[in-house]
Design a protein around this motif. Structure first.
Motif, PDB file in Angstrom:
ATOM      1  N   MET A   1      56.689 106.752  72.378  1.00 27.69           N
ATOM      2  CA  MET A   1      56.969 107.016  73.768  1.00 27.69           C
ATOM      3  C   MET A   1      57.364 108.475  73.918  1.00 27.69           C
ATOM      4  N   ALA A   2      56.779 109.143  74.874  1.00 27.90           N
ATOM      5  CA  ALA A   2      57.039 110.560  75.074  1.00 27.90           C
ATOM      6  C   ALA A   2      58.394 110.751  75.738  1.00 27.90           C
ATOM      7  N   ASP A   3      59.084 111.828  75.347  1.00 27.58           N
ATOM      8  CA  ASP A   3      60.375 112.165  75.941  1.00 27.58           C
ATOM      9  C   ASP A   3      60.166 113.399  76.812  1.00 27.58           C
ATOM     10  N   PHE A   4      60.485 113.293  78.088  1.00 28.14           N
ATOM     11  CA  PHE A   4      60.250 114.381  79.025  1.00 28.14           C
ATOM     12  C   PHE A   4      61.568 114.932  79.524  1.00 28.14           C
ATOM     13  N   GLU A   5      61.659 116.265  79.577  1.00 22.99           N
ATOM     14  CA  GLU A   5      62.862 116.902  80.082  1.00 22.99           C
ATOM     15  C   GLU A   5      62.978 116.728  81.586  1.00 22.99           C
ATOM     16  N   ASN A   6      61.864 116.848  82.289  1.00 24.44           N
ATOM     17  CA  ASN A   6      61.894 116.762  83.748  1.00 24.44           C
ATOM     18  C   ASN A   6      60.893 115.703  84.200  1.00 24.44           C
ATOM     19  N   SER A   7      61.376 114.499  84.452  1.00 20.34           N
ATOM     20  CA  SER A   7      60.476 113.408  84.815  1.00 20.34           C
ATOM     21  C   SER A   7      59.860 113.590  86.191  1.00 20.34           C
ATOM     22  N   GLN A   8      60.360 114.506  87.018  1.00 22.02           N
ATOM     23  CA  GLN A   8      59.811 114.738  88.345  1.00 22.02           C
ATOM     24  C   GLN A   8      58.455 115.442  88.279  1.00 22.02           C
ATOM     25  N   GLU A   9      58.164 116.127  87.189  1.00 24.29           N
ATOM     26  CA  GLU A   9      56.882 116.832  87.062  1.00 24.29           C
ATOM     27  C   GLU A   9      55.721 115.866  86.878  1.00 24.29           C
ATOM     28  N   ILE A  10      55.971 114.733  86.273  1.00 25.41           N
ATOM     29  CA  ILE A  10      54.891 113.805  85.961  1.00 25.41           C
ATOM     30  C   ILE A  10      54.200 113.299  87.226  1.00 25.41           C
ATOM     31  N   PRO A  11      54.900 112.800  88.223  1.00 26.29           N
ATOM     32  CA  PRO A  11      54.201 112.354  89.433  1.00 26.29           C
ATOM     33  C   PRO A  11      53.425 113.475  90.117  1.00 26.29           C
ATOM     34  N   LYS A  12      53.905 114.687  90.047  1.00 26.05           N
ATOM     35  CA  LYS A  12      53.179 115.809  90.649  1.00 26.05           C
ATOM     36  C   LYS A  12      51.858 116.043  89.931  1.00 26.05           C
ATOM     37  N   ILE A  13      51.891 115.958  88.620  1.00 24.34           N
ATOM     38  CA  ILE A  13      50.653 116.144  87.852  1.00 24.34           C
ATOM     39  C   ILE A  13      49.675 115.012  88.165  1.00 24.34           C
ATOM     40  N   ILE A  14      50.183 113.799  88.198  1.00 23.67           N
ATOM     41  CA  ILE A  14      49.347 112.639  88.486  1.00 23.67           C
ATOM     42  C   ILE A  14      48.766 112.742  89.893  1.00 23.67           C
ATOM     43  N   THR A  15      49.599 113.098  90.861  1.00 26.42           N
ATOM     44  CA  THR A  15      49.144 113.225  92.250  1.00 26.42           C
ATOM     45  C   THR A  15      48.106 114.321  92.392  1.00 26.42           C
ATOM     46  N   PHE A  16      48.349 115.457  91.776  1.00 32.34           N
ATOM     47  CA  PHE A  16      47.404 116.573  91.854  1.00 32.34           C
ATOM     48  C   PHE A  16      46.069 116.196  91.227  1.00 32.34           C
ATOM     49  N   LEU A  17      46.109 115.658  90.023  1.00 35.60           N
ATOM     50  CA  LEU A  17      44.878 115.314  89.312  1.00 35.60           C
ATOM     51  C   LEU A  17      44.093 114.230  90.044  1.00 35.60           C
ATOM     52  N   SER A  18      44.791 113.222  90.545  1.00 32.75           N
ATOM     53  CA  SER A  18      44.087 112.149  91.253  1.00 32.75           C
ATOM     54  C   SER A  18      43.475 112.655  92.553  1.00 32.75           C
ATOM     55  N   SER A  19      44.173 113.515  93.261  1.00 26.90           N
ATOM     56  CA  SER A  19      43.638 114.081  94.497  1.00 26.90           C
ATOM     57  C   SER A  19      42.395 114.916  94.224  1.00 26.90           C
ATOM     58  N   LEU A  20      42.462 115.716  93.192  1.00 24.02           N
ATOM     59  CA  LEU A  20      41.330 116.568  92.821  1.00 24.02           C
ATOM     60  C   LEU A  20      40.114 115.729  92.431  1.00 24.02           C
ATOM     61  N   LEU A  21      40.324 114.724  91.596  1.00 21.69           N
ATOM     62  CA  LEU A  21      39.206 113.878  91.162  1.00 21.69           C
ATOM     63  C   LEU A  21      38.644 113.043  92.304  1.00 21.69           C
ATOM     64  N   GLN A  22      39.508 112.599  93.208  1.00 26.10           N
ATOM     65  CA  GLN A  22      39.049 111.836  94.370  1.00 26.10           C
ATOM     66  C   GLN A  22      38.132 112.692  95.243  1.00 26.10           C
ATOM     67  N   ARG A  23      38.538 113.954  95.465  1.00 20.96           N
ATOM     68  CA  ARG A  23      37.703 114.853  96.279  1.00 20.96           C
ATOM     69  C   ARG A  23      36.381 115.157  95.602  1.00 20.96           C
ATOM     70  N   VAL A  24      36.400 115.366  94.295  1.00 29.44           N
ATOM     71  CA  VAL A  24      35.154 115.615  93.555  1.00 29.44           C
ATOM     72  C   VAL A  24      34.227 114.412  93.664  1.00 29.44           C
ATOM     73  N   ALA A  25      34.771 113.218  93.464  1.00 28.95           N
ATOM     74  CA  ALA A  25      33.957 111.994  93.529  1.00 28.95           C
ATOM     75  C   ALA A  25      33.369 111.799  94.923  1.00 28.95           C
ATOM     76  N   GLU A  26      34.184 111.981  95.954  1.00 26.59           N
ATOM     77  CA  GLU A  26      33.696 111.798  97.328  1.00 26.59           C
ATOM     78  C   GLU A  26      32.635 112.832  97.687  1.00 26.59           C
ATOM     79  N   THR A  27      32.828 114.064  97.247  1.00 27.00           N
ATOM     80  CA  THR A  27      31.835 115.113  97.503  1.00 27.00           C
ATOM     81  C   THR A  27      30.518 114.776  96.828  1.00 27.00           C
ATOM     82  N   ASN A  28      30.579 114.318  95.591  1.00 29.64           N
ATOM     83  CA  ASN A  28      29.351 113.981  94.868  1.00 29.64           C
ATOM     84  C   ASN A  28      28.706 112.704  95.397  1.00 29.64           C
ATOM     85  N   ASP A  29      29.501 111.815  96.004  1.00 26.46           N
ATOM     86  CA  ASP A  29      28.929 110.625  96.635  1.00 26.46           C
ATOM     87  C   ASP A  29      28.018 110.998  97.794  1.00 26.46           C
TER      88      ASP A  29
END
Length: 112
Positions: A1-29
């Motif tokens: 299990m990974a130990d993170f100093e700042n757990s608030q960064e993880i949702p930001k990374i997840i949100t950013f990456l998912s938003s980016l991939l969603q836009r790429v997928a919709e554009t290519n659709d």
């Protein structure tokens, strides 16, 4: 299990990456029927009912990958898009490509 100093960064990374991939997928659709795109083993017959954001949050919850793993996974996807322009990321393959890139990234970044 990974130990993170700042757990608030993880949702930001997840949100950013998912938003980016969603836009790429919709554009290519939109351009899916205009170009002669190939179909790969990563393509599903239907679009998954789970959103990219929910899927990535689920991966985060159960995979225990480090934040760098998700960044590396996106780099792998970006390289894939550049090397395989006839196999663009779309709604039919984004989930499968995402889990594959996270798995490969976790093996490279987090395994000992």
């Amino acid at each position: 299990m990974a130990d993170f100093e700042n757990s608030q960064e993880i949702p930001k990374i997840i949100t950013f990456l998912s938003s980016l991939l969603q836009r790429v997928a919709e554009t290519n659709d939109v351009f899916r029927h205009l170009d002669s795109q190939k179909i790969s083993i990563f393509h599903g017959l239907t679009r998954p009912t789970i959103s990219v954001n929910s899927y990535l949050q689920r991966i985060f919850k159960y995979a225990n990958c480090s934040p760098s793993c998700y960044i590396t996974a996106y780099i792998y996807l970006d390289r894939f898009m550049k090397k395989q322009p006839l196999l663009p990321i779309n709604s039919f393959n984004v989930h499968r490509l995402l889990i594959t890139s996270v798995l490969v990234s976790a093996k490279y970044m987090d395994d000992m």
